[in-house]
Enzyme design. Structure first.
Site, mmCIF file in Angstrom:
data_model
loop_
_atom_site.group_PDB
_atom_site.id
_atom_site.type_symbol
_atom_site.label_atom_id
_atom_site.label_comp_id
_atom_site.label_asym_id
_atom_site.label_seq_id
_atom_site.Cartn_x
_atom_site.Cartn_y
_atom_site.Cartn_z
ATOM 1 C CG HIS A 59 -0.973 1.228 -4.423
ATOM 2 N ND1 HIS A 59 -0.867 1.006 -5.781
ATOM 3 C CD2 HIS A 59 -1.509 0.085 -3.909
ATOM 4 C CE1 HIS A 59 -1.320 -0.201 -6.085
ATOM 5 N NE2 HIS A 59 -1.704 -0.776 -4.956
ATOM 6 C CD GLU B 163 -2.780 -1.220 -0.052
ATOM 7 O OE1 GLU B 163 -2.979 -0.174 -0.710
ATOM 8 O OE2 GLU B 163 -3.221 -2.328 -0.402
#
Length: 328
Positions: free
Chosen positions: A150, A147
């Site tokens: 990202h 994550e």
């Protein structure tokens, strides 16, 4: 009412409909003509259209991010409440080119983690509480790294901008084609009424209208497919970055498998569940995530290239391509 009277009344209705539609088409065409006549030079016009498309996409992205955080059924986690969690995220952020994100823990009733925002403000990392019960520490770290990757690549912003620009281009094309759509719709309706068959839409004008509307819809679908394709590529890139940062592709692969199994329905009526697997090509194309099988296979190959590793759990017997699962 006699047949002759009906045909006469239908013809009057048809002519009236044609007049209304053509009037609307002429009004829109005149408005577009006025706007075109008042246009600036072509380079300035293109710059204005590009700025409008970018501004609209950016505004949609910012509002969407704020709405996601506002609608979370969870809380922001201060450092004093979860020092170990913050230390893990601090350690990963220090190894990556990303500002430290804000942490939220939520109860989504499904194992999930996702990142929103990014850039200078660091964005936010949202973690479902069930992940801490489901995953081992190394697996949680791998999901966090994915994550954060990202956020590091500002993927949410890039994908939202690509999607917004594509939709803006289709919107401009629709506005330009609106006079033709109105005229064809009026001609199709009028000819059907004049023929005494009000519900018939098999005439040439109706076919032209469907063809033009279909072309515009195809443009919208194409813009969506391009954005979704980029999203899937960024998922692979985030997997690679997480494996690079943690040095443990097996941990991420195991985490993905555990999350997949936790979201698989096991009750007797599972075929009717919203989590039902599908092999449909359309769903694969429209999915924002590649299948878990594809992701695990890539991570397995990466782990084998690094040397002997722990075993990656085998996937289910059926393919998971195109499933609309929790975002990871």
């Amino acid at each position: 009412m006699s047949r002759l009277a009906f045909r006469a009344a239908a013809a009057v209705v048809g002519v009236a409909l044609l007049a209304v539609y053509l009037t609307a088409a002429l009004f829109v065409a005149d408005l577009l003509r006025v706007l075109w006549a008042a246009r600036p030079d072509l380079p300035v016009l293109l710059a204005l259209l590009a700025a409008a498309a970018l501004g609209s996409a950016y505004l949609s992205y910012r509002l969407g991010t704020a709405q996601i955080l506002a609608n979370l059924e969870g809380d922001r986690v201060p450092r004093e409440r979860a020092p170990d969690l913050h230390r893990r995220v601090d350690s990963l952020a220090a190894r990556m080119d990303v500002a430290r994100p804000k942490l939220y823990v939520t109860d989504a009733r499904a194992p999930n983690a996702f990142a929103v925002g990014g850039g200078a403000d660091g964005g936010a990392l949202v973690i479902d509480r069930s992940l801490f019960r489901l995953l081992a520490p190394r697996e949680i770290e791998a999901i966090f790294a994915h994550e954060l990757a990202h956020l590091e690549g500002n993927d949410g912003f890039a994908i939202a901008m690509a999607d917004g620009i594509g939709r803006s281009l289709v919107g401009i094309a629709t506005v330009v084609a609106l006079p033709a759509l109105l005229a064809l719709s009026g001609l199709a309706a009028a000819s059907a009424w004049i023929r005494g068959r009000p519900g018939d839409r098999s005439g040439p004008f109706a076919r032209l209208h469907r063809a033009l509307a279909g072309a515009l819809f195809a443009g919208f679908v194409l813009a969506t497919l391009v954005a979704r394709s980029r999203s899937r590529k960024r998922e692979f890139a985030a997997d690679d970055r997480a494996a690079e940062v943690t040095g443990d592709p097996v941990a991420l692969a195991r985490a993905l498998r555990r999350i997949e199994r936790a979201t698989d329905p096991t009750w007797s009526f599972a075929p009717f569940s919203t989590h039902k697997r599908t092999d449909g090509a359309a769903e694969r194309w429209l999915s924002t995530h590649p299948s878990t099988d594809e992701r695990v296979e890539r991570l397995r190959e990466r782990a084998e290239a690094q040397g002997p590793t722990r075993r990656i759990p085998a996937g289910p017997s059926r393919t998971t391509a195109g499933r609309g699962r929790a975002r990871r």
